[in-house]
Write an enzyme that holds these catalytic residues in place. Structure first.
Site, PDB file in Angstrom:
ATOM      1  N   CYS B 252       0.867  -1.193   0.000  1.00  0.00           N
ATOM      2  CA  CYS B 252       0.000   0.000   0.000  1.00  0.00           C
ATOM      3  C   CYS B 252       0.887   1.221   0.000  1.00  0.00           C
ATOM      4  CB  CYS B 252      -0.981  -0.026   1.158  1.00  0.00           C
ATOM      5  SG  CYS B 252      -0.240  -0.105   2.792  1.00  0.00           S
ATOM      6  N   ARG B 257      -2.328  -0.757   5.504  1.00  0.00           N
ATOM      7  CA  ARG B 257      -3.535  -1.289   4.877  1.00  0.00           C
ATOM      8  C   ARG B 257      -3.262  -2.659   4.262  1.00  0.00           C
ATOM      9  NH1 ARG B 257      -4.928   3.696   1.051  1.00  0.00           N
ATOM     10  NH2 ARG B 257      -2.679   3.966   1.254  1.00  0.00           N
TER      11      ARG B 257
END
Lengths: 159, 308
Positions: B252, B257
């Site tokens: 990410c 994430r």
């Protein structure tokens, strides 16, 4: 326009200087607790602004949604106009709210000259950078920057 | 000692059901005194450094992703000595069952779980739905300071290779599946940071060639829990085109994430080899002469970089 920025602590308005002193007198964990107190103390928006979210601007540099606006009001003594600050941040964002609370208590009701004299790196003076991390401090600096830009623009219009 | 694993229909369909617990299960364990007597250690890990202090699950301890898990100087995680000291101070022993939860559908909780896994902590689980679900259900939170007894944690050398990819690993990996979990705007290169998030300074926008775009949140349901096995398969096997047995790298912006997606691929769908590229776009988007594709197409690996 004369540039008012001077990078030193003695340009801090009294209320803000006192807050900075309070933070600096504490150990790091206690500074975080104090920031939490400020997050609880951030006043609610007045009804007229609650109903008009479009009057607030988002500070996108903050990790959590933070909206703010300023208004100026006439000084009854006929002196320079006083600026009122309004913030909105969700309770799930206590760090962001806490810093908004610091700026509210430290700057609300001051004149453009006083607000514009606050050094851009004032957030660093709270001694929270290590505990909060530089990344999170960036949002705080952006919040102050946004207030100063809005105050500068508004006071240009009025002068 | 390991705490009993939760049995339910949703989790049973996953490859490693023992990696998740539900809010009901945790509430029952708390009520049973499992946290109070140290059988279970509950860890809160949030994006906001003060959120834990506003109220946390009774008995939970706090681990901050940045100040506790990252090295202060080098862009890396803490070493074995620092991790052992951290774990022990939180009442965690090497054989403790650890349940991690956090805000934002468990971004940082999944990230913390991934770091625990770098140190080979065996029994570490995620609270499905995280902090928001616990609170939405009106479950108990407290601001009482959690009292812990010091845990017994050995200094364990971090083992990065199985689940962590470095930039060189990603270059060598090109031609194998990659999952980009950022927003579509970041994937296409329209922007280099999350919408409404700070600019973290990537000089180039776009994605790593051939990476499939599956934003992390698509693995989560409305209530922040992971989607069912069937739904996850439709997403990663169907849409992204992964095949069982694939060697996958997820990335990410800074690796938080993608930890959420790493967890789904590794433990819910059972891919053996899934690595999180924590350098992610803040490294790749600044690195000299690495290939980048702009736009919505996945693109192809430049001929000069194709490995035999």
């Amino acid at each position: 326009m004369r540039k008012l920025e001077v990078m030193s602590t003695n340009t801090l308005p009294t209320a803000l200087a006192e807050i900075v002193d309070d933070f600096q007198a504490l150990t790091e964990p206690d500074r975080l607790q104090l920031l939490l107190e400020f997050s609880k103390g951030l006043p609610e928006l007045p009804e007229r602004l609650k109903d008009h979210p479009e009057l607030l601007e988002q500070v996108v540099e903050c990790q959590s949604p933070l909206f703010l606006t300023i208004e100026s009001e006439k000084n009854p003594d006929g002196g320079a106009r006083a600026f009122r600050l309004y913030f909105k941040a969700p309770p799930e964002a206590p760090t962001t709210r806490g810093f908004a609370g610091v700026l509210h208590e430290g700057l609300d009701g001051l004149t453009a000259e006083e607000i514009l004299a606050v050094p851009d790196d004032m957030p660093e003076l709270l001694g929270l950078t290590r505990a909060i991390t530089p990344l999170r401090m960036r949002g705080m600096t952006a919040m102050l920057g946004r207030i100063k830009r809005k105050v500068a623009a508004a006071s240009r219009l009025e002068s | 000692m390991s705490y009993p694993v939760e049995q339910n229909e949703k989790f049973a369909a996953y490859a490693n059901p023992e990696r998740l617990v539900s809010t009901e299960w945790l509430a029952a364990a708390v009520a049973d005194g499992a946290v109070a007597d140290g059988k279970l250690v509950v860890v809160e890990s949030d994006e906001d450094v003060l959120l834990y202090e506003t109220g946390h699950i009774p008995g939970a301890v706090k681990i901050d992703w940045h100040t506790d898990l990252n090295d202060e100087i080098t862009r890396d995680y803490v070493d074995g000595a620092a991790f052992a000291a951290l774990a022990a101070s939180k009442g965690i022993s090497r054989d403790s069952t650890v349940v991690i939860y956090g805000d934002k559908s468990n971004w940082w909780a999944a990230y913390a779980l991934w770091v625990f896994t770098l140190f080979g902590h065996e029994d570490v689980r995620l609270l499905d739905g995280g902090r928001d679900k616990w609170i939405a259900e009106g479950r108990e939170v407290t601001t009482d300071r959690t009292q812990t007894s010091v845990g017994d944690y050995p200094e364990v050398e971090r083992n990065d290779a199985p689940i962590r990819a470095f930039k060189e690993d990603v270059l060598a990996h090109l031609g194998n599946p990659l999952i980009d979990v950022r927003s579509p705007e970041e994937y296409t290169g329209q922007r280099t940071h999350m919408p409404a998030y700070p600019e973290e300074g990537a000089l180039r926008g776009g994605h790593i060639p051939t990476a499939a775009s599956i934003p992390w949140a698509r693995a989560a349901a409305e209530d922040g829990t992971y989607r069912s096995r069937e739904e996850l398969e439709a997403l990663y096997l169907g849409e992204a085109g992964l095949e069982p047995g694939d060697n996958v790298v997820a990335y990410c912006r800074i690796g938080e994430r993608s930890s959420h997606t790493w967890f789904a691929l590794k433990y819910l769908l059972g891919f053996d080899t899934v690595r999180n590229y924590d350098g992610s776009w803040t490294e790749w988007g600044n690195a000299v002469r690495v290939p980048i594709v702009k736009g919505a197409e996945r693109g192809s690996v430049p001929a000069s970089l194709v490995r035999n």
